[in-house]
Design a protein around this motif. Structure first.
Motif, PDB file in Angstrom:
ATOM      1  N   SER A 117       1.860   4.090   3.367  1.00 26.18           N
ATOM      2  CA  SER A 117       0.499   3.590   3.147  1.00 26.18           C
ATOM      3  C   SER A 117      -0.561   4.556   3.668  1.00 26.18           C
ATOM      4  CB  SER A 117       0.329   2.226   3.802  1.00 26.18           C
ATOM      5  OG  SER A 117       0.592   2.314   5.187  1.00 26.18           O
ATOM      6  N   GLU A 171       0.810  -1.220   0.000  1.00 23.40           N
ATOM      7  CA  GLU A 171       0.000   0.000   0.000  1.00 23.40           C
ATOM      8  C   GLU A 171       0.847   1.275   0.000  1.00 23.40           C
ATOM      9  OE1 GLU A 171      -3.321   0.097  -0.533  1.00 23.40           O
ATOM     10  OE2 GLU A 171      -3.195  -2.075  -0.694  1.00 23.40           O
ATOM     11  N   GLU A 172       2.176   1.136  -0.063  1.00 20.05           N
ATOM     12  CA  GLU A 172       3.026   2.317  -0.244  1.00 20.05           C
ATOM     13  C   GLU A 172       2.925   2.755  -1.691  1.00 20.05           C
ATOM     14  OE1 GLU A 172       6.819   0.867   0.988  1.00 20.05           O
ATOM     15  OE2 GLU A 172       6.486   1.464   3.067  1.00 20.05           O
TER      16      GLU A 172
END
Length: 169
Positions: A146, A107-108
């Protein structure tokens, strides 16, 4: 910081020979995140290194800089009202600064900033849909966590500088 120095007090239409049109361009980057991408997004991270080998075969490898690069991706020309191919060709023609976000499995995100340098088009035989490919030259990237917090400065796609200001003798 200089944006506060520009103030537009009035705008007047003109149609005479002693007036001149001034074109003001927005220096901000345009998002490509709404473009439907059907082909894989490809990029590489490259460093500039120097390697020195001694007479015994031992090699000392040091990073001396970061290299730029490009991102390639593509899509399918469906010919609908909001034509992505036509939009991208317009950005390429006018050298519009653009950015593209890539979300990793963690999710970065990595945000790529640059210009579209090439848009290629492929028209297959039969009734197949035409495809387009895009090459985007990267000026810099930023990395985000994220949660959306920026976790890096503006850096080259090849990474941050290491041992900046040092050199080998």
């Amino acid at each position: 910081s200089r944006n506060r120095l520009i103030k537009c007090m009035n705008v007047w239409p003109y149609n005479n020979s002693h007036s001149q049109l001034i074109k003001i361009e927005d220096p901000h980057y345009v998002s490509l995140n709404d473009i439907a991408i059907a082909q894989s997004i490809s990029f590489g991270r490259t460093s500039k290194v120097i390697s020195v080998e001694d007479k015994f075969g031992k090699t000392d490898i040091r990073k001396i800089g970061a290299a730029g690069g490009s991102v390639t991706f593509g899509g399918i020309d469906l010919g609908n009202a909001d034509d992505d191919r036509k939009t991208l060709v317009g950005y390429q023609k006018n050298a519009t600064p653009v950015f593209l976000d890539i979300t990793h499995k963690s999710e970065e995100k990595t945000r790529f900033f640059g210009l579209l340098t090439a848009v290629t088009e492929d028209y297959p035989a039969g009734n197949m849909y035409p495809k387009f490919g895009v090459t985007m030259a990267i000026s810099h990237i930023i990395e985000m966590s994220s949660t959306g917090a920026i976790s890096s400065d503006k850096i080259s796609i090849g990474g941050a500088l290491v041992d900046d200001g040092k050199y080998l003798l």
